[in-house]
Design an enzyme around this catalytic site. Sequence first.
Site, PDB file in Angstrom:
ATOM      1  N   LEU A  33       7.064   1.426   8.617  1.00  0.00           N
ATOM      2  CA  LEU A  33       5.652   1.107   8.834  1.00  0.00           C
ATOM      3  C   LEU A  33       4.838   2.330   9.255  1.00  0.00           C
ATOM      4  CD1 LEU A  33       5.984  -2.296  10.759  1.00  0.00           C
ATOM      5  CD2 LEU A  33       5.896  -1.882   8.291  1.00  0.00           C
ATOM      6  N   HIS A  37      -0.045  -0.197   7.474  1.00  0.00           N
ATOM      7  CA  HIS A  37       0.531  -1.527   7.729  1.00  0.00           C
ATOM      8  C   HIS A  37      -0.037  -2.108   9.025  1.00  0.00           C
ATOM      9  CE1 HIS A  37       4.037   0.305   5.408  1.00  0.00           C
ATOM     10  NE2 HIS A  37       3.766  -0.774   4.716  1.00  0.00           N
ATOM     11  N   GLN A  61      12.016  -4.853  -7.517  1.00  0.00           N
ATOM     12  CA  GLN A  61      10.787  -4.176  -7.948  1.00  0.00           C
ATOM     13  C   GLN A  61      11.001  -2.679  -8.188  1.00  0.00           C
ATOM     14  OE1 GLN A  61       8.751  -5.382  -4.153  1.00  0.00           O
ATOM     15  NE2 GLN A  61       7.694  -3.448  -4.418  1.00  0.00           N
ATOM     16  N   SER A 187       1.294   6.165   3.188  1.00  0.00           N
ATOM     17  CA  SER A 187       2.302   5.484   2.383  1.00  0.00           C
ATOM     18  C   SER A 187       3.657   5.764   3.022  1.00  0.00           C
ATOM     19  CB  SER A 187       2.277   6.066   0.963  1.00  0.00           C
ATOM     20  OG  SER A 187       3.492   5.793   0.309  1.00  0.00           O
ATOM     21  N   SER A 188       4.556   4.788   2.933  1.00  0.00           N
ATOM     22  CA  SER A 188       5.900   5.010   3.492  1.00  0.00           C
ATOM     23  C   SER A 188       6.564   6.196   2.799  1.00  0.00           C
ATOM     24  CB  SER A 188       6.756   3.761   3.300  1.00  0.00           C
ATOM     25  OG  SER A 188       6.098   2.660   3.856  1.00  0.00           O
TER      26      SER A 188
HETATM   27  O1  PAF Z   1       3.594  -3.445  -1.042  1.00  0.00           O
HETATM   28  C1  PAF Z   1       4.782  -3.601  -0.702  1.00  0.00           C
HETATM   29  O2  PAF Z   1       5.251  -3.066   0.289  1.00  0.00           O
HETATM   30  C2  PAF Z   1       5.686  -4.490  -1.562  1.00  0.00           C
HETATM   31  O3  PAF Z   1       5.384  -4.364  -2.908  1.00  0.00           O
HETATM   32  C3  PAF Z   1       5.671  -5.959  -1.129  1.00  0.00           C
HETATM   33  C4  PAF Z   1       4.312  -6.595  -1.345  1.00  0.00           C
HETATM   34  C5  PAF Z   1       6.073  -6.086   0.325  1.00  0.00           C
HETATM   35  C6  PAF Z   1       6.675  -6.768  -1.956  1.00  0.00           C
HETATM   36  O4  PAF Z   1       7.971  -6.277  -1.806  1.00  0.00           O
END
Ligand code: PAF
Length: 282
Positions: A33, A37, A61, A187-188
């Site tokens: 995070l 976030h 994903q 961004s992470s």
């Molecule tokens: O944006 C993200 O971190 C991811 O794509 C999500 C929405 C948590 C789904 O895994």
Amino acid sequence: MQLYTLKSQVEKSIDKAKDLKKTIGLVPTMGSLHQGHLSLLKKAVQSCEVVWVTIFVNPTQFNNKQDLNNYPKNIKKDLKMIYEISKNIFVFNPEISEMYENKLKIENFDFQDLDKELEGKYRNNHFSGVGTIVSKLFNLFKPTKAFFGEKDFQQTRIIDRLIKIKNFQTELVICPTVREQNGLALSSRNALLSTENKEKAAVIYKTLIYCKENFEKKSFKNIYNDCKKEINSLNDFELEYLEITDNKTLKKTKKNDVKKSFRVFICVLVNGVRLIDNILVK
Ligand code: PAF
């Protein structure tokens, strides 16, 4: 703070909250995070009675195994950051087997080609994976509101469509991108950059501003060539795409349509790390 790892625990807690007619806010994340976030979490805490954050690196994903393996993880630090926002936030941090049982099955959705544009051209099945996990999470949490960042604008369009397809009774709340002082969107993945490249990555936001300022003045071909030259001249930097599209359909469109809104999207590979960003142009 309550930390859960099992869906059955979540179901019990959500049933209780629903019986008491509480509004439920959901912030889905993949952890590691940052302030971006936390801005979603703060918004959720302000507008919902019960707030859940999910921390789950969703394997379906990722189309690239190395990208998945390299994805930064820091659960201890994440929990500390969440606790500092509010002691009452619920956290769900399941194992892969809890979300996918035995097989990593992806659901297919009719995203009306939103998934074929931009990131979709470079990350096969990425948005089917996002749709699959968000759908599982919405079914589990039945959130009143779900919070996502504008940085992943294409993802927000996909989730908007998912809500319609599945008839989820959830309001999508899109929160503004949070940036470093030099303009780099948080961004992470920034954790994977060297200090020097993090400084140099200011070029990404500068490029977006350049596109916005020159949208009416220059042809997109000229804008694109200027930007590509500038970015690719930096060591370790490679422009993957730069596109100005219709804000809703994400398709390339003629700019003389006065009624339309346009958005510029960029993806730059910095030593192999994918950094994306976007802003509204008009
Ligand atoms: O944006 C993200 O971190 C991811 O794509 C999500 C929405 C948590 C789904 O895994």
